[in-house]
Design a protein around this motif. Structure first.
Motif, PDB file in Angstrom:
ATOM      1  N   ASP A 218       0.806  -1.230  -0.164  1.00  0.00           N
ATOM      2  CA  ASP A 218      -0.064   0.185   0.162  1.00  0.00           C
ATOM      3  C   ASP A 218       0.851   1.008  -0.230  1.00  0.00           C
ATOM      4  OD1 ASP A 218      -2.360   1.075  -0.117  1.00  0.00           O
ATOM      5  OD2 ASP A 218      -2.944   0.673   2.277  1.00  0.00           O
ATOM      6  N   PRO A 220       1.225   4.223   1.796  1.00  0.00           N
ATOM      7  CA  PRO A 220       2.031   4.374   3.020  1.00  0.00           C
ATOM      8  C   PRO A 220       3.230   3.658   3.245  1.00  0.00           C
ATOM      9  CG  PRO A 220      -0.324   4.550   3.418  1.00  0.00           C
ATOM     10  CD  PRO A 220      -0.030   3.885   2.264  1.00  0.00           C
ATOM     11  N   VAL A 221       3.340   2.427   3.062  1.00  0.00           N
ATOM     12  CA  VAL A 221       4.234   1.679   3.416  1.00  0.00           C
ATOM     13  C   VAL A 221       5.318   1.531   2.409  1.00  0.00           C
ATOM     14  CG1 VAL A 221       5.077  -0.782   3.522  1.00  0.00           C
ATOM     15  CG2 VAL A 221       2.995  -0.276   4.563  1.00  0.00           C
ATOM     16  N   PRO A 265       2.860  -5.725   6.671  1.00  0.00           N
ATOM     17  CA  PRO A 265       1.743  -4.910   6.413  1.00  0.00           C
ATOM     18  C   PRO A 265       0.511  -5.810   5.536  1.00  0.00           C
ATOM     19  CG  PRO A 265       3.387  -4.187   4.929  1.00  0.00           C
ATOM     20  CD  PRO A 265       3.845  -5.381   5.567  1.00  0.00           C
ATOM     21  N   GLY A 300      -1.337  -0.157  11.239  1.00  0.00           N
ATOM     22  CA  GLY A 300      -1.441   1.111  10.418  1.00  0.00           C
ATOM     23  C   GLY A 300      -2.387   2.112  10.815  1.00  0.00           C
ATOM     24  N   ARG A 301      -3.365   1.928  11.317  1.00  0.00           N
ATOM     25  CA  ARG A 301      -4.263   2.542  11.777  1.00  0.00           C
ATOM     26  C   ARG A 301      -4.878   2.823  13.243  1.00  0.00           C
ATOM     27  NH1 ARG A 301      -6.252   4.348   6.548  1.00  0.00           N
ATOM     28  NH2 ARG A 301      -4.959   3.225   5.064  1.00  0.00           N
ATOM     29  N   SER A 317      -2.638  -6.633  10.059  1.00  0.00           N
ATOM     30  CA  SER A 317      -1.186  -6.093   9.689  1.00  0.00           C
ATOM     31  C   SER A 317      -0.576  -5.659  10.566  1.00  0.00           C
ATOM     32  CB  SER A 317      -1.918  -4.707   8.622  1.00  0.00           C
ATOM     33  OG  SER A 317      -1.127  -4.010   8.276  1.00  0.00           O
ATOM     34  N   THR A 330       2.428   5.235  10.847  1.00  0.00           N
ATOM     35  CA  THR A 330       1.039   5.118  11.343  1.00  0.00           C
ATOM     36  C   THR A 330       0.495   6.581  10.531  1.00  0.00           C
ATOM     37  OG1 THR A 330       1.520   3.742  13.004  1.00  0.00           O
ATOM     38  CG2 THR A 330      -0.728   4.991  13.191  1.00  0.00           C
ATOM     39  N   TYR A 332       1.614   8.194   8.255  1.00  0.00           N
ATOM     40  CA  TYR A 332       1.688   8.219   6.697  1.00  0.00           C
ATOM     41  C   TYR A 332       0.186   7.267   6.241  1.00  0.00           C
ATOM     42  CZ  TYR A 332       6.633   9.388   6.477  1.00  0.00           C
ATOM     43  OH  TYR A 332       7.667  10.074   6.364  1.00  0.00           O
ATOM     44  N   HIS A 333       0.011   6.464   7.162  1.00  0.00           N
ATOM     45  CA  HIS A 333      -1.392   5.728   6.642  1.00  0.00           C
ATOM     46  C   HIS A 333      -2.754   6.814   6.984  1.00  0.00           C
ATOM     47  CE1 HIS A 333       0.751   1.982   7.106  1.00  0.00           C
ATOM     48  NE2 HIS A 333      -0.431   1.345   6.503  1.00  0.00           N
ATOM     49  N   ARG A 334      -2.589   7.583   8.008  1.00  0.00           N
ATOM     50  CA  ARG A 334      -3.422   8.500   8.461  1.00  0.00           C
ATOM     51  C   ARG A 334      -3.698   9.646   7.246  1.00  0.00           C
ATOM     52  NH1 ARG A 334      -2.270   8.692  13.777  1.00  0.00           N
ATOM     53  NH2 ARG A 334      -0.892  10.740  13.233  1.00  0.00           N
ATOM     54  N   ALA A 339      -8.153   3.505   3.371  1.00  0.00           N
ATOM     55  CA  ALA A 339      -8.043   2.326   2.592  1.00  0.00           C
ATOM     56  C   ALA A 339      -9.318   1.842   2.196  1.00  0.00           C
ATOM     57  CB  ALA A 339      -7.470   1.070   3.518  1.00  0.00           C
TER      58      ALA A 339
END
Ligand code: AHG
Ligand code: MN
Ligand code: MN
Length: 340
Positions: A218, A220-221, A265, A300-301, A317, A330, A332-334, A339
């Motif tokens: 994904d 962000p990773v 992840p 991640g979230r 994940s 985390t 970067y996921h926000r 998703a």
């Protein structure tokens, strides 16, 4: 190395008697798990001489080919734990349903979950492997134990740990007041306290991820790893090193010892699966150990320990390790689009 050697037994007795941190039944449970790990360690050490290498020719509920040691370690843990009166039931990566303590033995109030042999792909090549375990309490009611009783979020664990079978056999444990490390003394046959109150450095320049999955990651990773790879000239302004042992126990042990970030992840290979690693007996115990050592663990979230499990073999994940790096991934996921 300490002058007075503190055995695991003494350490646990003192936690029970002096500090009142653990009840007697939990102390017994942890001693029994440690004894089982010692016996798995002996089997691992014999290797080809003990006839324990290779495939068992069967598959587990997750569709993975079982190695002989996956099955041996599972049996050792069950046989060691079923008769002591401290457990109501067990659950394992290698068993589809829960294992209720048979009627002929007294039932206790604890639930034990384990990944009997973590890092199975490393058994036959003589690389570090381990056992991961998590302890929950039975919910307060008097009906018989059911699978549902296991589905508690990781923050409700009362003990968690792992044993790594590497150049040394090392047991790492938390009961919620920090992380302690014990090394197996083979001559004496006992685990000896070799580190107390382990802390993970908040920053790191080392990451662990299976890079062969890069094309499936994904955004962000990918962003995080790209920035690490860009090194001193990139946005992070420093060079990063990479390690991937492919045994979660060994990777987490390195991170607890010298810092780092570990990621398995979610990726696009099988998008309906939340991840590869299992929540209840891999991510939860490791997540709690890492938090207890001052690190962080998220999917991640959200915090791993807050994920409400819906099934025993649920996957998740995993991003865990040095606090500042985990918080960055985390974030970067926000910042990325939510998703699908
Ligand atoms: P297990 O051997 O219990 O199935 O767990 C293996 C896990 C974990 O230990 C490791 O981090 C990961 O699988 C390695 O996966 P890849 O082979 O995909 O890198
Ligand atoms: Mn595993
Ligand atoms: Mn396993």
């Amino acid at each position: 190395m300490k002058n007075t050697r503190i055995s695991l037994t003494r350490h646990l007795v003192e936690k029970q008697r002096v500090d009142g941190h653990i009840p007697g039944q939990l102390r017994l449970l942890l001693e029994v798990v440690a004894r089982a790990c010692k016996s798995i360690s002996h089997a691992v050490n014999k290797g080809a001489l003990g006839g324990v290498l290779g495939s068992a020719g069967s598959e587990n509920v997750q569709g993975e080919v079982q190695k002989k040691l996956d099955i041996i370690a599972n049996e050792v843990l069950i046989e060691a734990n079923e008769w002591g009166g401290h457990l109501a039931a067990m659950a394992s990566e290698e068993m589809e349903g829960i294992y209720v303590v048979p009627n002929r033995y007294p039932q206790g109030e604890y639930l034990l979950l384990f990944d009997p042999l973590d890092g199975s792909s490393n058994i036959d090549v003589n690389v570090s492997i381990g056992t991961i375990f998590s302890v929950l309490k039975m919910p307060d009611d008097d009906r018989g134990v059911e699978e549902q009783d296991f589905l508690q979020p990781g923050r409700q664990q009362v003990a968690a740990g792992y044993c790594v079978y590497g150049p040394q056999t090392t047991l790492v444990l938390t009961v919620g007041d920090g992380v302690d490390v014990f090394t197996l003394d083979r001559e004496q046959g006992s685990f000896v306290l070799t580190r107390e109150g382990l802390r993970i450095p908040e920053d790191t320049q080392e990451f662990a991820i299976n890079m062969s999955n890069m094309r499936h990651w994904d955004e962000p990773v990918r962003r995080y790893v790209d920035e690490c790879l860009a090194g001193r000239e990139g946005p992070r302004g420093k060079d990063f090193n990479m390690r991937w042992i492919a045994s979660m126990v060994a990777d987490v042990h390195r991170i607890l010892t010298r810092g780092g970030i570990f990621m398995y992840p979610w990726d696009k290979r099988e998008p309906h699966k939340p991840g590869k690693l299992r929540l209840m007996y891999e991510a939860n115990p490791m997540g709690w150990l890492v938090e207890q050592a001052g690190g962080a663990a998220t999917n991640g979230r959200e915090r791993i320990l807050d994920v409400q499990p819906r099934q025993l073999h649920e996957r998740v994940s995993v991003i865990l390790g040095s606090r500042n790096e985990v918080e960055r991934v985390t974030r970067y996921h926000r910042e990325a689009a939510p998703a699908a």
